[in-house]
Enzyme design. Structure first.
Site, PDB file in Angstrom:
ATOM      1  N   LYS A   1       1.069  -1.079  -0.055  1.00  0.00           N
ATOM      2  CA  LYS A   1      -0.215   0.082   0.137  1.00  0.00           C
ATOM      3  C   LYS A   1       0.443   1.263   0.188  1.00  0.00           C
ATOM      4  CE  LYS A   1      -4.577   1.992   0.684  1.00  0.00           C
ATOM      5  NZ  LYS A   1      -3.643   2.582  -0.787  1.00  0.00           N
TER       6      LYS A   1
ATOM      7  N   LYS B   1       5.660   2.547  -2.604  1.00  0.00           N
ATOM      8  CA  LYS B   1       5.596   3.880  -2.554  1.00  0.00           C
ATOM      9  C   LYS B   1       5.636   3.764  -4.422  1.00  0.00           C
ATOM     10  CE  LYS B   1       4.386   7.841  -0.586  1.00  0.00           C
ATOM     11  NZ  LYS B   1       3.308   7.918   0.281  1.00  0.00           N
TER      12      LYS B   1
ATOM     13  N   SER C   1      -8.357   5.073   4.188  1.00  0.00           N
ATOM     14  CA  SER C   1      -7.442   3.955   2.900  1.00  0.00           C
ATOM     15  C   SER C   1      -8.095   2.221   3.123  1.00  0.00           C
ATOM     16  CB  SER C   1      -6.560   4.056   2.115  1.00  0.00           C
ATOM     17  OG  SER C   1      -5.778   5.279   1.988  1.00  0.00           O
TER      18      SER C   1
ATOM     19  N   LYS D   1       4.584   1.599   9.252  1.00  0.00           N
ATOM     20  CA  LYS D   1       3.289   2.673   9.036  1.00  0.00           C
ATOM     21  C   LYS D   1       1.939   1.464   9.447  1.00  0.00           C
ATOM     22  CE  LYS D   1       2.982   6.451   7.232  1.00  0.00           C
ATOM     23  NZ  LYS D   1       2.435   7.945   6.288  1.00  0.00           N
TER      24      LYS D   1
ATOM     25  N   THR E   1      -6.002  11.666   7.560  1.00  0.00           N
ATOM     26  CA  THR E   1      -4.729  12.301   7.902  1.00  0.00           C
ATOM     27  C   THR E   1      -4.839  13.767   8.949  1.00  0.00           C
ATOM     28  OG1 THR E   1      -4.296  11.595   5.416  1.00  0.00           O
ATOM     29  CG2 THR E   1      -2.247  12.468   7.375  1.00  0.00           C
TER      30      THR E   1
ATOM     31  N   ASN F   1      -4.085  20.746   2.326  1.00  0.00           N
ATOM     32  CA  ASN F   1      -5.046  18.991   2.841  1.00  0.00           C
ATOM     33  C   ASN F   1      -4.368  18.700   4.777  1.00  0.00           C
ATOM     34  OD1 ASN F   1      -5.742  15.719   3.509  1.00  0.00           O
ATOM     35  ND2 ASN F   1      -7.102  17.022   2.749  1.00  0.00           N
TER      36      ASN F   1
END
Length: 411
Positions: free
Chosen positions: A66, A102, A344, A90, A185, A216
């Site tokens: 992810k 990533k 997510s 994480k 987040t 954001n």
């Protein structure tokens, strides 16, 4: 120190604390797969242009990989590698069933029209479609990409594999995106802040906050802190920095920024040097922008008692030591900004089930996951007599190592 060197250093320190076998340690550090592709597209004027795209798939011991896809002129394989590795730890800290990945394309999205961005995204998806998937690797938005980018990836991927909304997260709501994803987040940062402050008998109300980055994450964190009675005394973004010792009116600032796309000349605060923001007088400092902003040059001057790492890798290891010696409590990025990947995960679950959750349920579950993760980190800190960063790293690395061993990594 660059992001990869710093991440590797933290990992090795955690591995030593845990007493990992040296062969297992090496295996966990090396990425599972590194993908590099060339994406050639016609521009709107008919000329051809090529861009290089990357996808680093770090680890899949605990589930599908992810991680975000970023469009930026300086997409660097080393940085992407570090961020993929950070995602592995994480997701393990948050205890969601994912590994880390990533990706990115070395381009400047501001120089491309919407149709050029769409063509580039579709070509990139064509190059990697057989290496991503619902149970293999699930991309998400990152710097320079958004819900629309995810919609194009979903559409292009579905041409090869049938309609597959769970192949990406951070999608538009109309295509199976989750309610609460946009604020996730920032809200996770606030839940993490509440957890660590409660340990010291404090709450957000009445505390002074400085927020670096008003995109954001920073804007949501500022709004939610303001709603809880916290005083945001200084904020900054790429356009400048402002301060007000009595607290900035965040709802007014949000309206101003929406109209002006800038913090400059906002009437409710005074302009300040952006370089002074990180060392401004406050109780809690929340860096929400770039990596490496707190370093050995400025760490000694930081006045905050708590640092909440909403950005990826904002504190260099050298700064870590200086701040720890000063008694500053640092809540590490692999926990503090995990709200986005946690929601997510909720989006992915909803897509697989074909059942949408109410926003209240999303936020309630996020709070539960963030609070549980903090308790797990605290337990590791007590077991290994270490700070919160090593508590988080030992927690994440230990979970991935256990899954790797159980699956039979030497077979």
């Amino acid at each position: 120190m660059n992001a990869l060197a710093a991440t590797n250093r933290n990992f090795r320190h955690a591995a030593r604390i845990l007493g990992l076998d040296s062969k297992l340690e090496k295996s966990l550090l090396i990425p599972f797969r590194e993908i590099k592709v060339e994406c050639t597209i016609p521009k709107d004027d008919g000329t051809l242009v090529s861009y290089v795209g990357f996808r680093i798939q770090h680890d899949n011991a605990r589930g599908p990989m992810k991680g975000g896809i970023r469009y930026h002129p300086e997409v660097d394989p080393d940085e992407v590698n570090a961020l993929a590795q950070l995602m592995t730890w994480k997701t393990a800290v948050a205890n969601i069933p994912y590994g880390g990945a990533k990706g990115g394309i070395g381009c400047n999205p501001r120089d491309l029209s919407i149709s050029e961005l769409e063509r580039l995204t579709r070509v990139f998806t064509q190059r990697i479609h057989d290496l991503i998937g619902i149970h293999r690797d699930v991309p998400a938005p990152d710097m320079g990409t958004n819900a629309q980018t995810m919609a194009w990836i979903l559409d292009e991927y579905s041409k090869f594999h049938g309609y597959s909304p769970a192949v990406v997260t951070g999608k538009p709501i109309d295509l199976g995106g989750s309610l609460g994803r946009e604020s996730a987040t920032g809200l996770g940062v606030v839940f993490a802040t509440e957890s660590v402050l409660a340990e010291y008998g404090k709450s957000i109300s009445g505390m002074k906050f400085v927020i670096q980055g008003f995109g954001n994450v920073g804007s949501w964190a500022a709004k939610l802190i303001h709603d809880r009675g916290g005083k945001v005394v200084a904020v900054s973004d790429i356009t400048g920095a402002i301060k007000n010792p009595d607290g900035i009116d965040i709802p007014a600032l949000l309206r101003y920024k929406e109209s002006n796309a800038s913090l400059k000349e906002f009437q409710g605060a005074d302009a300040m040097d952006p370089n002074d923001l990180l060392v401004h007088e406050c109780d809690v400092l929340i860096p929400c922008a770039l990596g490496g902003v707190i370093n050995k040059e400025n760490a000694a001057d930081v006045k905050a008692k708590f640092i909440i790492e909403a950005a990826n890798h904002p504190t260099d290891p050298e700064a870590d030591e200086i701040l720890s010696n000063k008694g500053v409590v640092i809540l590490p990025d692999i926990y503090a900004n995990a709200g986005g990947v946690t929601v997510s995960y909720f989006e992915w679950v909803q897509n697989i089930q074909g059942f949408m959750w109410e926003e209240e349920k999303v936020n309630c579950e996020l709070k539960r996951y963030m609070h549980k993760a903090f308790l797990d980190i605290k337990a590791m800190c007590q077991i290994h007599n270490c700070n919160l960063r090593m508590g988080a790293f030992t927690l994440g690395v230990n979970r991935v190592a256990r899954a790797t061993i159980l699956r039979g990594w030497e077979a």
